[in-house]
Motif scaffolding. Structure first.
Motif, PDB file in Angstrom:
ATOM      1  N   GLY A   1      -7.804   8.860  -1.291  1.00 16.70           N
ATOM      2  CA  GLY A   1      -8.268  10.077  -0.624  1.00 16.70           C
ATOM      3  C   GLY A   1      -7.238  10.737   0.262  1.00 16.70           C
ATOM      4  O   GLY A   1      -7.545  11.738   0.920  1.00 16.70           O
ATOM      5  N   ILE A   2      -6.015  10.216   0.312  1.00 14.04           N
ATOM      6  CA  ILE A   2      -4.948  10.835   1.110  1.00 14.04           C
ATOM      7  C   ILE A   2      -4.128  11.721   0.179  1.00 14.04           C
ATOM      8  O   ILE A   2      -3.597  11.261  -0.833  1.00 14.04           O
ATOM      9  CB  ILE A   2      -4.051   9.765   1.760  1.00 14.04           C
ATOM     10  N   ARG A   3      -4.034  13.003   0.522  1.00 17.80           N
ATOM     11  CA  ARG A   3      -3.430  13.972  -0.393  1.00 17.80           C
ATOM     12  C   ARG A   3      -1.937  13.714  -0.601  1.00 17.80           C
ATOM     13  O   ARG A   3      -1.261  13.108   0.241  1.00 17.80           O
ATOM     14  CB  ARG A   3      -3.671  15.400   0.079  1.00 17.80           C
ATOM     15  N   ASN A   4      -1.455  14.229  -1.699  1.00 16.11           N
ATOM     16  CA  ASN A   4      -0.080  14.038  -2.136  1.00 16.11           C
ATOM     17  C   ASN A   4       0.924  14.381  -1.032  1.00 16.11           C
ATOM     18  O   ASN A   4       0.936  15.491  -0.501  1.00 16.11           O
ATOM     19  CB  ASN A   4       0.167  14.924  -3.368  1.00 16.11           C
ATOM     20  N   GLY A   5       1.744  13.406  -0.668  1.00 10.06           N
ATOM     21  CA  GLY A   5       2.830  13.632   0.279  1.00 10.06           C
ATOM     22  C   GLY A   5       2.453  13.608   1.748  1.00 10.06           C
ATOM     23  O   GLY A   5       3.321  13.821   2.603  1.00 10.06           O
ATOM     24  N   ASP A   6       1.192  13.320   2.082  1.00  7.42           N
ATOM     25  CA  ASP A   6       0.760  13.350   3.490  1.00  7.42           C
ATOM     26  C   ASP A   6       1.100  12.017   4.163  1.00  7.42           C
ATOM     27  O   ASP A   6       0.248  11.150   4.386  1.00  7.42           O
ATOM     28  CB  ASP A   6      -0.737  13.639   3.572  1.00  7.42           C
ATOM     29  N   GLY A   7       2.389  11.852   4.479  1.00  4.82           N
ATOM     30  CA  GLY A   7       2.849  10.596   5.061  1.00  4.82           C
ATOM     31  C   GLY A   7       2.296  10.320   6.444  1.00  4.82           C
ATOM     32  O   GLY A   7       2.071   9.161   6.809  1.00  4.82           O
ATOM     33  N   ARG A   8       2.069  11.385   7.225  1.00  9.26           N
ATOM     34  CA  ARG A   8       1.541  11.166   8.573  1.00  9.26           C
ATOM     35  C   ARG A   8       0.140  10.547   8.522  1.00  9.26           C
ATOM     36  O   ARG A   8      -0.150   9.591   9.236  1.00  9.26           O
ATOM     37  CB  ARG A   8       1.496  12.481   9.345  1.00  9.26           C
ATOM     38  N   THR A   9      -0.719  11.094   7.659  1.00 10.38           N
ATOM     39  CA  THR A   9      -2.066  10.529   7.539  1.00 10.38           C
ATOM     40  C   THR A   9      -2.007   9.106   7.016  1.00 10.38           C
ATOM     41  O   THR A   9      -2.743   8.226   7.480  1.00 10.38           O
ATOM     42  CB  THR A   9      -2.939  11.401   6.615  1.00 10.38           C
ATOM     43  N   LEU A  10      -1.134   8.846   6.037  1.00 12.97           N
ATOM     44  CA  LEU A  10      -0.996   7.486   5.512  1.00 12.97           C
ATOM     45  C   LEU A  10      -0.598   6.524   6.632  1.00 12.97           C
ATOM     46  O   LEU A  10      -1.164   5.429   6.739  1.00 12.97           O
ATOM     47  CB  LEU A  10       0.040   7.458   4.395  1.00 12.97           C
ATOM     48  N   ALA A  11       0.356   6.930   7.463  1.00 15.12           N
ATOM     49  CA  ALA A  11       0.783   6.065   8.564  1.00 15.12           C
ATOM     50  C   ALA A  11      -0.349   5.821   9.545  1.00 15.12           C
ATOM     51  O   ALA A  11      -0.556   4.696  10.018  1.00 15.12           O
ATOM     52  CB  ALA A  11       1.982   6.699   9.276  1.00 15.12           C
ATOM     53  N   ASN A  12      -1.114   6.881   9.869  1.00 11.81           N
ATOM     54  CA  ASN A  12      -2.246   6.726  10.784  1.00 11.81           C
ATOM     55  C   ASN A  12      -3.298   5.778  10.211  1.00 11.81           C
ATOM     56  O   ASN A  12      -3.840   4.914  10.910  1.00 11.81           O
ATOM     57  CB  ASN A  12      -2.880   8.082  11.085  1.00 11.81           C
ATOM     58  N   VAL A  13      -3.598   5.954   8.933  1.00 13.03           N
ATOM     59  CA  VAL A  13      -4.621   5.124   8.288  1.00 13.03           C
ATOM     60  C   VAL A  13      -4.200   3.658   8.292  1.00 13.03           C
ATOM     61  O   VAL A  13      -5.007   2.761   8.599  1.00 13.03           O
ATOM     62  CB  VAL A  13      -4.877   5.633   6.853  1.00 13.03           C
ATOM     63  N   ILE A  14      -2.945   3.388   7.967  1.00 13.94           N
ATOM     64  CA  ILE A  14      -2.462   2.007   7.960  1.00 13.94           C
ATOM     65  C   ILE A  14      -2.514   1.425   9.372  1.00 13.94           C
ATOM     66  O   ILE A  14      -2.967   0.289   9.583  1.00 13.94           O
ATOM     67  CB  ILE A  14      -1.044   1.928   7.386  1.00 13.94           C
ATOM     68  N   GLY A  15      -2.072   2.188  10.368  1.00 11.08           N
ATOM     69  CA  GLY A  15      -2.108   1.701  11.747  1.00 11.08           C
ATOM     70  C   GLY A  15      -3.513   1.409  12.222  1.00 11.08           C
ATOM     71  O   GLY A  15      -3.777   0.387  12.872  1.00 11.08           O
ATOM     72  N   LEU A  16      -4.453   2.309  11.890  1.00 11.05           N
ATOM     73  CA  LEU A  16      -5.845   2.100  12.291  1.00 11.05           C
ATOM     74  C   LEU A  16      -6.439   0.889  11.578  1.00 11.05           C
ATOM     75  O   LEU A  16      -7.170   0.095  12.185  1.00 11.05           O
ATOM     76  CB  LEU A  16      -6.661   3.354  11.982  1.00 11.05           C
ATOM     77  N   ALA A  17      -6.136   0.728  10.286  1.00 14.92           N
ATOM     78  CA  ALA A  17      -6.671  -0.412   9.521  1.00 14.92           C
ATOM     79  C   ALA A  17      -6.195  -1.726  10.118  1.00 14.92           C
ATOM     80  O   ALA A  17      -6.978  -2.684  10.256  1.00 14.92           O
ATOM     81  CB  ALA A  17      -6.252  -0.306   8.054  1.00 14.92           C
TER      82      ALA A  17
ATOM     83  N   MET B   1       0.830  -1.201   0.000  1.00  6.96           N
ATOM     84  CA  MET B   1       0.000   0.000   0.000  1.00  6.96           C
ATOM     85  C   MET B   1       0.870   1.259   0.000  1.00  6.96           C
ATOM     86  O   MET B   1       0.539   2.249  -0.659  1.00  6.96           O
ATOM     87  CB  MET B   1      -0.934   0.004   1.209  1.00  6.96           C
ATOM     88  N   ILE B   2       1.966   1.232   0.746  1.00  3.53           N
ATOM     89  CA  ILE B   2       2.889   2.367   0.751  1.00  3.53           C
ATOM     90  C   ILE B   2       3.446   2.598  -0.645  1.00  3.53           C
ATOM     91  O   ILE B   2       3.524   3.741  -1.126  1.00  3.53           O
ATOM     92  CB  ILE B   2       4.010   2.134   1.778  1.00  3.53           C
ATOM     93  N   ASP B   3       3.831   1.511  -1.314  1.00  7.81           N
ATOM     94  CA  ASP B   3       4.347   1.642  -2.674  1.00  7.81           C
ATOM     95  C   ASP B   3       3.310   2.264  -3.608  1.00  7.81           C
ATOM     96  O   ASP B   3       3.639   3.115  -4.450  1.00  7.81           O
ATOM     97  CB  ASP B   3       4.779   0.276  -3.220  1.00  7.81           C
ATOM     98  N   ASP B   4       2.054   1.831  -3.487  1.00  5.91           N
ATOM     99  CA  ASP B   4       0.991   2.391  -4.327  1.00  5.91           C
ATOM    100  C   ASP B   4       0.822   3.883  -4.074  1.00  5.91           C
ATOM    101  O   ASP B   4       0.587   4.664  -5.007  1.00  5.91           O
ATOM    102  CB  ASP B   4      -0.331   1.669  -4.049  1.00  5.91           C
ATOM    103  N   ALA B   5       0.915   4.277  -2.798  1.00  4.27           N
ATOM    104  CA  ALA B   5       0.790   5.696  -2.467  1.00  4.27           C
ATOM    105  C   ALA B   5       1.938   6.498  -3.073  1.00  4.27           C
ATOM    106  O   ALA B   5       1.739   7.589  -3.632  1.00  4.27           O
ATOM    107  CB  ALA B   5       0.760   5.887  -0.953  1.00  4.27           C
ATOM    108  N   VAL B   6       3.150   5.962  -2.990  1.00  2.00           N
ATOM    109  CA  VAL B   6       4.314   6.657  -3.552  1.00  2.00           C
ATOM    110  C   VAL B   6       4.159   6.828  -5.058  1.00  2.00           C
ATOM    111  O   VAL B   6       4.434   7.900  -5.618  1.00  2.00           O
ATOM    112  CB  VAL B   6       5.611   5.895  -3.218  1.00  2.00           C
TER     113      VAL B   6
END
Length: 299
Positions: A17-33, A1-6
């Protein structure tokens, strides 16, 4: 999923739906999932509210509320979702894991006890989810009815159930784990006709079929109450732009209504109907009358 986001971000576009470069939100979303999936696959746990779950999981109490669709999408990408999970919207998916905006009490009407002790006479009682395992039947009802919406739950008790031997349980929309467990356990104990009354729309179908699948595990057939094609044809209203549900292909008691919802584009809210007894309706074939809408006495 991280690779797809990159990959998406290098093209300058968002990912789930996670905006370009928002790594903090991506990390939170993955942790919550991952944490939500862990609750669903492990032993049943007590209910937890959104903000506490989010704070304990990723250190941000509002991360879950801000990113509900993204968390659901991440779960689908990271884990193999079941057929049932793919039909649920994000809040329903979290509720099935015992995560809700606030843990709600279990509301029910009937001759019930808590840890063997009866209640004073009152229209209905509310039991904290933590105590749900202590709820039991003092006497057997003639029927069990689960109700999706609060107004209809209260009206059915005031206008119908108090003159019958009924067990009426408020599902709270899509039922939480403690509510679902209570419904299944008491219905299995009662072994009487069991009904559900909800909205005739996509959400109402999902709620009915969710209850139906769990009750079927105890050989309890769930019957729709005031949820049928004829009523929807007579009283339904168009819902432009709202897609109907895809009916389950298992032998569901509501599959016909689900198909008609999809084909017609009509919907109907249960609060617009007067409450009726689910057992009195079936006593005299040909005498059943369609429930007519009228003003709500609670308002």
């Amino acid at each position: 999923m991280i690779d797809d986001a990159v990959v998406a971000w290098t093209r300058g576009v968002s990912h789930i739906g996670i905006r370009n470069g928002d790594g903090r939100t991506l990390a939170n979303v993955i942790g919550l999932a991952i944490a939500v999936s862990g609750r669903m696959s492990g032993d049943p746990q007590g209910e937890q509210d959104f903000r506490t779950f989010s704070r304990l999981t990723v250190g941000d109490s509002k991360a879950l509320e801000k990113n509900l669709p993204q968390v659901a999408a991440a779960m689908a990408k990271i884990f193999a979702s079941t057929e049932e999970q793919t039909r649920l919207d994000p809040e329903e998916l979290l509720a099935s894991a015992g995560i809700r905006r606030l843990p709600q009490p279990i509301l029910l009407h009937g001759d019930v006890s808590l840890d063997g002790r009866s209640f004073p006479v009152m229209p209905y009682v509310g039991i904290p989810p933590d105590c749900a395992g202590g709820i039991g039947l003092l006497t057997n009802p003639d029927y069990v009815l689960t109700v999706e919406n609060f107004t209809s739950f209260v009206r059915h008790i005031r206008e119908v159930a108090r003159s019958e031997r009924a067990l009426v349980i408020y599902s709270g929309g899509f039922p939480s784990r403690p509510t679902l467990a209570t419904i299944v356990r008491l219905a299995a104990q009662a072994q009487v006709p069991t009904f559900h009354w909800g909205d005739m729309d996509a959400g109402g179908v999902r709620i009915f079929q969710h209850l139906e699948r769990h009750l079927a595990g105890f050989d309890i057939p769930l019957r729709p109450h005031m949820m049928d094609t004829e009523l929807l044809r007579r009283f339904g209203k168009p819902a432009p732009g709202v897609a109907g549900p895809v009916a389950d292909r298992h032998a569901s008691a509501i599959a016909g209504l689900a198909d008609f919802l999809t084909a017609s584009g009509l919907v109907h809210e249960q609060e617009e109907f007067d409450p009726r007894s689910p057992i009195a309706e079936t006593l005299a074939p040909g005498e059943q009358k369609a429930p007519m809408p009228r003003p709500d006495p609670l308002q």
